[in-house]
Scaffold this motif. Structure first.
Motif, mmCIF file in Angstrom:
data_model
loop_
_atom_site.group_PDB
_atom_site.id
_atom_site.type_symbol
_atom_site.label_atom_id
_atom_site.label_comp_id
_atom_site.label_asym_id
_atom_site.label_seq_id
_atom_site.Cartn_x
_atom_site.Cartn_y
_atom_site.Cartn_z
ATOM 1 N N SER A 132 122.327 -15.995 -149.809
ATOM 2 C CA SER A 132 122.744 -15.127 -149.325
ATOM 3 C C SER A 132 123.387 -16.445 -147.699
ATOM 4 C CB SER A 132 122.625 -13.950 -148.810
ATOM 5 O OG SER A 132 122.053 -13.135 -150.308
ATOM 6 N N GLY A 133 123.345 -14.898 -146.913
ATOM 7 C CA GLY A 133 123.681 -15.604 -146.184
ATOM 8 C C GLY A 133 122.760 -16.096 -145.041
ATOM 9 N N ASP A 134 122.128 -15.791 -143.801
ATOM 10 C CA ASP A 134 121.230 -15.996 -142.582
ATOM 11 C C ASP A 134 120.401 -15.232 -142.768
ATOM 12 O OD1 ASP A 134 121.016 -18.833 -143.293
ATOM 13 O OD2 ASP A 134 122.094 -19.230 -141.076
ATOM 14 N N ARG A 135 121.335 -14.264 -142.572
ATOM 15 C CA ARG A 135 120.948 -12.583 -141.888
ATOM 16 C C ARG A 135 120.093 -11.771 -143.501
ATOM 17 N NH1 ARG A 135 125.916 -9.964 -138.214
ATOM 18 N NH2 ARG A 135 125.744 -11.093 -136.182
ATOM 19 N N VAL A 136 120.983 -11.763 -144.288
ATOM 20 C CA VAL A 136 119.805 -11.355 -145.612
ATOM 21 C C VAL A 136 118.955 -11.882 -145.550
ATOM 22 C CG1 VAL A 136 120.739 -10.474 -148.244
ATOM 23 C CG2 VAL A 136 122.075 -10.519 -145.892
ATOM 24 N N ALA A 137 118.882 -13.402 -146.007
ATOM 25 C CA ALA A 137 118.328 -13.902 -146.475
ATOM 26 C C ALA A 137 117.158 -13.994 -145.485
ATOM 27 C CB ALA A 137 118.355 -15.768 -146.377
ATOM 28 N N GLY A 138 117.309 -13.763 -143.817
ATOM 29 C CA GLY A 138 115.745 -13.004 -142.719
ATOM 30 C C GLY A 138 115.549 -12.229 -142.625
ATOM 31 N N LEU A 139 116.152 -11.427 -143.097
ATOM 32 C CA LEU A 139 116.223 -10.171 -143.260
ATOM 33 C C LEU A 139 114.486 -9.830 -144.285
ATOM 34 C CD1 LEU A 139 115.656 -6.626 -142.194
ATOM 35 C CD2 LEU A 139 117.577 -6.367 -144.671
ATOM 36 N N ILE A 140 115.349 -10.270 -145.814
ATOM 37 C CA ILE A 140 114.498 -10.677 -146.855
ATOM 38 C C ILE A 140 113.304 -10.964 -147.060
ATOM 39 C CG2 ILE A 140 114.013 -10.673 -149.287
ATOM 40 C CD1 ILE A 140 117.255 -10.641 -149.889
ATOM 41 N N MET A 141 113.125 -12.406 -146.350
ATOM 42 C CA MET A 141 111.951 -13.141 -146.139
ATOM 43 C C MET A 141 110.937 -12.704 -145.188
ATOM 44 S SD MET A 141 112.360 -14.623 -148.414
ATOM 45 C CE MET A 141 110.452 -15.363 -148.586
ATOM 46 N N ARG A 142 112.328 -11.462 -143.991
ATOM 47 C CA ARG A 142 110.564 -11.565 -143.006
ATOM 48 C C ARG A 142 109.884 -10.040 -143.078
ATOM 49 N NH1 ARG A 142 112.572 -15.436 -141.672
ATOM 50 N NH2 ARG A 142 111.099 -15.540 -143.303
ATOM 51 N N THR A 143 110.674 -9.714 -144.025
ATOM 52 C CA THR A 143 110.453 -8.305 -144.595
ATOM 53 C C THR A 143 109.194 -8.762 -145.666
ATOM 54 O OG1 THR A 143 112.249 -7.353 -144.553
ATOM 55 C CG2 THR A 143 110.598 -6.203 -146.018
ATOM 56 N N ILE A 144 109.108 -10.182 -146.031
ATOM 57 C CA ILE A 144 107.946 -10.147 -147.299
ATOM 58 C C ILE A 144 106.517 -10.572 -146.606
ATOM 59 C CG2 ILE A 144 107.380 -12.293 -148.872
ATOM 60 C CD1 ILE A 144 109.267 -9.968 -149.572
ATOM 61 N N ASP A 145 107.169 -11.745 -145.064
ATOM 62 C CA ASP A 145 106.006 -12.112 -144.374
ATOM 63 C C ASP A 145 105.236 -10.559 -143.828
ATOM 64 O OD1 ASP A 145 107.255 -14.387 -144.459
ATOM 65 O OD2 ASP A 145 107.567 -14.483 -142.522
ATOM 66 N N VAL A 146 106.286 -9.308 -143.673
ATOM 67 C CA VAL A 146 105.561 -8.619 -142.966
ATOM 68 C C VAL A 146 104.103 -8.493 -144.300
ATOM 69 C CG1 VAL A 146 105.525 -6.008 -142.503
ATOM 70 C CG2 VAL A 146 107.025 -7.639 -141.418
ATOM 71 N N MET A 147 104.844 -8.048 -145.480
ATOM 72 C CA MET A 147 104.207 -7.805 -146.318
ATOM 73 C C MET A 147 102.973 -8.723 -146.984
ATOM 74 S SD MET A 147 106.749 -6.759 -149.293
ATOM 75 C CE MET A 147 105.634 -6.161 -150.816
ATOM 76 N N PHE A 148 103.272 -9.798 -146.087
ATOM 77 C CA PHE A 148 101.374 -11.076 -146.893
ATOM 78 C C PHE A 148 100.915 -10.039 -145.406
ATOM 79 C CE2 PHE A 148 104.141 -14.336 -148.778
ATOM 80 C CZ PHE A 148 103.531 -13.992 -149.485
ATOM 81 N N ALA A 149 101.509 -10.140 -144.173
ATOM 82 C CA ALA A 149 99.751 -9.588 -142.957
ATOM 83 C C ALA A 149 99.620 -8.149 -143.295
ATOM 84 C CB ALA A 149 101.054 -9.943 -141.900
ATOM 85 N N PHE A 150 100.436 -7.331 -143.738
ATOM 86 C CA PHE A 150 100.132 -6.061 -144.255
ATOM 87 C C PHE A 150 98.520 -6.035 -144.771
ATOM 88 C CE2 PHE A 150 99.563 -2.081 -144.585
ATOM 89 C CZ PHE A 150 99.733 -1.542 -144.006
ATOM 90 N N PRO A 151 97.266 -5.563 -144.150
ATOM 91 C CA PRO A 151 95.956 -5.859 -145.049
ATOM 92 C C PRO A 151 95.933 -5.020 -145.958
ATOM 93 C CG PRO A 151 95.055 -4.966 -142.565
ATOM 94 C CD PRO A 151 97.044 -5.225 -143.049
ATOM 95 N N VAL A 152 95.694 -5.349 -147.448
ATOM 96 C CA VAL A 152 95.783 -4.957 -148.789
ATOM 97 C C VAL A 152 95.265 -3.603 -149.030
ATOM 98 C CG1 VAL A 152 95.847 -5.125 -150.737
ATOM 99 C CG2 VAL A 152 95.860 -7.161 -149.428
ATOM 100 N N ILE A 153 93.600 -3.669 -148.238
ATOM 101 C CA ILE A 153 93.033 -2.430 -148.726
ATOM 102 C C ILE A 153 93.504 -1.196 -147.739
ATOM 103 C CG2 ILE A 153 91.349 -1.465 -148.052
ATOM 104 C CD1 ILE A 153 90.554 -3.653 -150.671
ATOM 105 N N ILE A 154 94.039 -1.438 -147.434
ATOM 106 C CA ILE A 154 94.866 -0.095 -145.951
ATOM 107 C C ILE A 154 95.755 0.149 -147.127
ATOM 108 C CG2 ILE A 154 95.754 0.468 -144.409
ATOM 109 C CD1 ILE A 154 94.119 -1.446 -142.644
ATOM 110 N N ALA A 155 96.690 -0.331 -147.672
ATOM 111 C CA ALA A 155 97.864 -0.324 -148.112
ATOM 112 C C ALA A 155 97.566 0.783 -149.130
ATOM 113 C CB ALA A 155 98.135 -1.217 -149.086
#
Length: 310
Positions: A132-155
């Motif tokens: 995809s273009g930069d916007r779609v790819a950026g939105l998907i991968m930044r969401t993935i980064d948030v999931m990486f940073a979110f504490p698993v136990i809290i989830a």
């Protein structure tokens, strides 16, 4: 000046050995054969272990000597090797061997289902982001980064609060944990294939976006997806056990390896080590088997490693 003369054919033949072979060739080929044999033996052993535990889980009603929740207050903490209870009993007099066999139904099956779901979601997101273009790819991968940073136990705790403790919480927690890893790995593979000739040929022939993704790119990265997902199952079995050990996963009296470890840990100090040790060893062995299988599949699907071992 004589030192700068070109060596004769006889001299070169003497250095290279018979038939122009290089010195040390047989030694290298022998090392490759030993390395290949070691990898093959490792894969076979992993498959045997996984198949054995899956068979035990599948045929638990026929194999387990007792029901998993059958308690006998008069037979608490029987030691390893006791008559009628080979692996002993726990704090409620339940047969540990039976609970280990039944526990595989939840621990292994839940991990397999959750990793399959994570792989499906993560691979789809990675394929879309990679083409995809930069916007779609950026939105998907930044969401993935948030999931990486979110504490698993809290989830996991949030899922437990919303849905209540149980298998659903374990599955959702594994999907939440595993999806970012799968997405990152597959995204890197898709980016490598984006400029390949077969993709450009498909574009020039007028193939659509989804056709290129699922007919052209996906078959070429499927090997790496399978390899990574296989190794991930072992890690997620350990993770699911930890979720159940916290009390927000599988609930008693249902048998689960993580729950057994949690219950056994409470009585280790009193000397009843096997109650927690045996399920811990089972989790370790099964997780290692999936990791070994993933390593072996990596050698099969990676052409560079195949050539280096041939």
């Amino acid at each position: 000046m004589a030192l700068l003369q070109k060596p004769s054919g006889e001299a070169l033949a003497a250095v290279r050995g018979p038939a122009g072979s290089r010195a040390g060739g047989p030694r290298r080929s022998g090392a490759r054969r030993r390395s290949r044999a070691r990898v093959n033996a490792q894969v076979v052993l992993a498959l045997v272990i996984i198949a054995a535990f899956l068979a035990l889980a599948l045929f638990a009603p026929l194999i387990a000597p007792y029901a998993p929740d059958a308690a006998d207050a008069g037979q608490k903490y029987l030691p390893f090797g006791s008559s009628g209870h080979v692996f002993g009993t726990d704090e409620q007099g339940r047969d540990i061997l039976s609970r280990l066999i039944w526990g595989g139904r939840t621990s292994m099956v839940v991990a397999l289902i959750a990793v399959a779901a994570s792989t499906l979601v993560g691979a789809t997101l990675a394929l879309v982001a990679g083409f995809s273009g930069d916007r779609v790819a950026g939105l998907i991968m930044r969401t993935i980064d948030v999931m990486f940073a979110f504490p698993v136990i809290i989830a996991a705790l949030a899922f437990a609060i919303i849905l209540g403790p149980g298998l659903t919480v374990v599955v959702l927690a594994i999907v939440f944990v595993a999806t970012p890893y799968v997405t990152r790995v597959v995204f890197a593979e898709v980016k490598r294939h984006r400029g390949r000739e077969y993709v450009e040929a498909a574009v020039s022939l007028g193939a659509g976006f989804w056709s290129i993704l699922f007919r052209e790119v996906l078959p070429n990265v499927a090997g790496q997806i399978v390899v990574y997902a296989t190794g991930l199952v072992g890690a997620m079995i350990v993770f699911s056990s930890s979720i159940s050990a916290l009390g927000i996963g599988v609930q008693p009296p249902e048998a689960d390896w993580g729950r057994m470890i949690s219950e056994g840990a409470k009585v280790i100090i009193s000397g009843n080590v096997t109650v927690a040790l045996l399920p811990g060893l089972v989790v370790l062995v099964v997780a290692l088997a999936f990791n070994w299988l993933g390593d072996g599949l990596n050698d099969v699907f990676d052409p560079h490693k195949r050539r280096s071992r041939s």
